[in-house]
Structure formats: C-alpha cells, structure tokens
Design a protein around this motif. Structure first.
Motif, PDB file in Angstrom:
ATOM      1  N   UNK A 138      59.542 -52.747  12.185  1.00  0.00           N
ATOM      2  CA  UNK A 138      59.617 -52.314  13.581  1.00  0.00           C
ATOM      3  C   UNK A 138      59.590 -53.526  14.510  1.00  0.00           C
ATOM      4  N   UNK A 139      58.695 -54.466  14.238  1.00  0.00           N
ATOM      5  CA  UNK A 139      58.555 -55.643  15.092  1.00  0.00           C
ATOM      6  C   UNK A 139      59.805 -56.517  15.045  1.00  0.00           C
ATOM      7  N   UNK A 140      60.625 -56.371  14.008  1.00  0.00           N
ATOM      8  CA  UNK A 140      61.866 -57.139  13.923  1.00  0.00           C
ATOM      9  C   UNK A 140      62.763 -56.891  15.130  1.00  0.00           C
ATOM     10  N   UNK A 181      53.193 -54.288  22.508  1.00  0.00           N
ATOM     11  CA  UNK A 181      54.171 -53.318  23.007  1.00  0.00           C
ATOM     12  C   UNK A 181      54.690 -53.708  24.384  1.00  0.00           C
ATOM     13  N   UNK A 182      53.777 -54.084  25.282  1.00  0.00           N
ATOM     14  CA  UNK A 182      54.186 -54.473  26.633  1.00  0.00           C
ATOM     15  C   UNK A 182      55.039 -55.739  26.593  1.00  0.00           C
ATOM     16  N   UNK A 219      54.637 -48.146  19.906  1.00  0.00           N
ATOM     17  CA  UNK A 219      53.679 -47.210  20.493  1.00  0.00           C
ATOM     18  C   UNK A 219      53.393 -46.059  19.526  1.00  0.00           C
ATOM     19  N   UNK A 220      54.470 -45.516  18.922  1.00  0.00           N
ATOM     20  CA  UNK A 220      54.308 -44.425  17.961  1.00  0.00           C
ATOM     21  C   UNK A 220      53.539 -44.909  16.732  1.00  0.00           C
ATOM     22  N   UNK A 221      53.867 -46.106  16.247  1.00  0.00           N
ATOM     23  CA  UNK A 221      53.172 -46.672  15.091  1.00  0.00           C
ATOM     24  C   UNK A 221      51.678 -46.809  15.375  1.00  0.00           C
ATOM     25  N   UNK A 222      51.345 -47.292  16.553  1.00  0.00           N
ATOM     26  CA  UNK A 222      49.949 -47.481  16.923  1.00  0.00           C
ATOM     27  C   UNK A 222      49.206 -46.155  16.937  1.00  0.00           C
TER      28      UNK A 222
END
Length: 339
Positions: free
Chosen positions: A163-165, A223-224, A331-334
């Motif tokens: 996701x972070x990619x 996220x921000x 956000x969803x992952x968190x």
C-alpha cells in the motif's frame, strides 16, 4: 554476517565500478563488447552494476541508524539520516548541471565514480561498526533465506509495504514525468536545477516538521503526508511556470518530510533484535515497487495526455489520484488491519 562496515565499503566499490562503466559506454576498451552484444542488452548489463550498490547501501545505513540509536532518539536519528541523504540529493543535480555543461554528459558518471570512490575510502578509515546485541549471533545463509520467507509470511507487514508503495509512485514522478512534461513545453528547461528543490526543502525543514508533528500518531502522519504529496501535483494544472514547479516540488517535499522519518522509524521498531538490517532492507521494497509502477505510468501519462486534442497538464490528475487513493488505503489499513 560480514559486518556493516565491510558490506558498506563493498557497496561503494561496486558503485564506483558501475558509474565508471556508465561514463565509458562509448570508450574504446568497451568496443568489442558493444559490437558483440545488442545495444539494449549491453546498456542493461552495465546498468545492473551500479544498481547493486544502493540495494546494499540503503539497508545498511538505515540498519546502522536503527542499531546505533536508543529507543528515545531513534526518530531523531532517522531525521538526521534523511537530512544527510538529501544533502547529496541537493548537490547531485547541481554537480550534474555544471559537469554536463562544461565537460559533457558522460563525465557526470565519471565524477560520480570519484565521489563513490571517496566514500569507499572514508568508510574504510572512519566507519565504526555498530555494537551487536549480546543475544544476537551472525546468521547462516540458510537462516538468512528462512528469515526472508518469515518476513514474506508476515502478510500484514507485506500488505502495508505494498500500500505504501503508492507514495513512491507519486514521488518518483518528479524524476520521470516532470522532466518529460517540462521538456515538452520547453526543450531547453534546466530540469536538473529544478530537481534541487525537493532535497533542499528536506534539508531546511526536516527538523522543524519533525518537531511540529512529533505528537501525531504514526499512521495519521503517514496518511496525511502521502495525501499532501499527491495533491502537490495539482498545482501544475494551474500553471507550468518555473514558480509553480518550484512550489509544487516544495509541497511534495513537505509531504515527504512528514512521511519518511516516521516510516523508517516505524519499520525499525517492528524488527526483531539483530534483524534491523533485514527489515530495513524490506522497508525499501516500496521504493522499488513505486519505480516499477511509477516509471511506466509517468511515460504513459506524458504520451497519452500529450496527444493532439488533449491537454498535457491533465496528466497530473492521475498522479494526484494515486496519492489520494494510497492515503485512503492507508486509512482503511489503520482501521481494519493494523489494530
């Protein structure tokens, strides 16, 4: 297994050889190889040599930071690490600009080889091996391979990395899509000088931003920061003048500052004792995935939106969309996975 110092020195030596070969693509001593191998494979084989260097340098330096800093100051340690990385990121394009203008393009790589050779010497003379934990022992090759599968088996961690990619898909566009975009508008644009904006911003503002966001939850900051970097490209839809390019890269860098130190700090805390290098190596997986996806995406955006009847600046909607989608997935992952 052989220690951070020897590994780092070896990586700089590989980089030196690789950059020298890149600066010698047209040299006489490579003529037999050029004539025997198709040009594509000839260049690709040489590009593989310097590519090996950063693959070793990055996790070793990040692992050194993780091992040499205490729990209380580790985030500060990664801020220092990231600031120093960006000193090179600022001076590199400036060096490339002057060398390219005065000596020629191939000398950019040869000067780079001189710098990495100096880094090899400095590492041999001055680098101090970080202390190992008393409970950690050097792993065997078999254990190291098993450790790789253990990390790959941590599906939550791998999902987070993938996701972070998306952040790096957005970030790499300053090196992929932006130069193509600016050269379409002005073939004489000094893109190499504009590429100093991002690292210079990181140098000047990392400590301030890190201080101001120190109390923010890690995932909120990540996220921000991703959202800020994605939205930065929308500024180029307003105008593609030098001023707006600088402002867009400045905003992109602000998001990067919020994201990067917290990201490396977060990954380093997940690592078991003695496996900081392994986990920090995996922390660079998004850099690679972001490039593998972002490079063809950047080329497609310029080609697609640069056709007759389309507006080239609309390409930045795609880059911004990737950034906002990545922020939404984080956000969803968190909310659903990490907790």
């Amino acid at each position: 297994r052989i220690g951070f110092r020897r590994t780092l020195a070896s990586a700089y030596l590989i980089l030196t050889i690789g950059y020298f070969l890149l600066g010698s693509l047209s040299a006489d001593f490579l003529a037999p190889l050029r004539e025997a191998v198709p040009l594509y494979w000839f260049v690709l084989a040489i590009l593989m040599v310097p590519a090996l260097g950063p693959g070793v340098v990055k996790p070793v330096v990040a692992g050194t930071t993780a091992r040499a800093s205490t729990e209380q100051v580790r985030a500060l340690g990664f801020s220092i690490y990231y600031t120093i990385v960006n000193i090179g990121g600022t001076l590199g394009p400036l060096m490339a600009f002057f060398v390219r203008r005065t000596l020629g393009l191939e000398y950019v790589f040869r000067v780079s080889a001189l710098f990495t050779a100096a880094m090899f010497v400095v590492t041999i003379l001055f680098f101090r091996e970080p202390a190992r934990s008393e409970t950690s022992q050097p792993t065997t090759v078999g254990q190291a391979i098993r450790n790789l599968f253990v990390v790959f088996g941590n599906l939550k961690f791998i999902a987070f990395l993938l996701i972070f990619s998306g952040f790096y898909v957005v970030f790499w566009q300053q090196y992929v899509a932006l130069p193509l975009f600016l050269r379409r508008l002005n073939p004489e644009a000094n893109v190499d000088l504009l590429l100093m904006v991002d690292p210079a911003t990181v140098i000047l503002f990392t400590f301030l931003i890190s201080y101001l966001t120190r109390g923010a939850p890690t995932f909120l900051a990540l996220t921000v920061g991703v959202a800020i970097s994605g939205l930065s490209w929308l500024l180029l839809m307003v105008s593609a003048t030098t001023l707006f390019v600088i402002v867009a890269l400045f905003v992109l860098a602000l998001g990067e500052i919020v994201v990067s130190p917290r990201y490396y700090d977060y990954v380093s805390r997940l690592a078991p004792v003695g496996q900081q290098g392994l986990y920090m190596g995996f922390s660079f997986l998004p850099v690679a995935v972001g490039d593998l996806v972002g490079s063809p995406l950047g080329g497609w955006m310029v080609s697609h939106f640069g056709q007759d009847g389309r507006r080239l600046e609309h390409m930045w909607l795609v880059a911004a969309g990737v950034g906002l989608l990545t922020a939404a997935l984080m956000f969803v992952y968190d909310r659903m996975v990490r907790r």
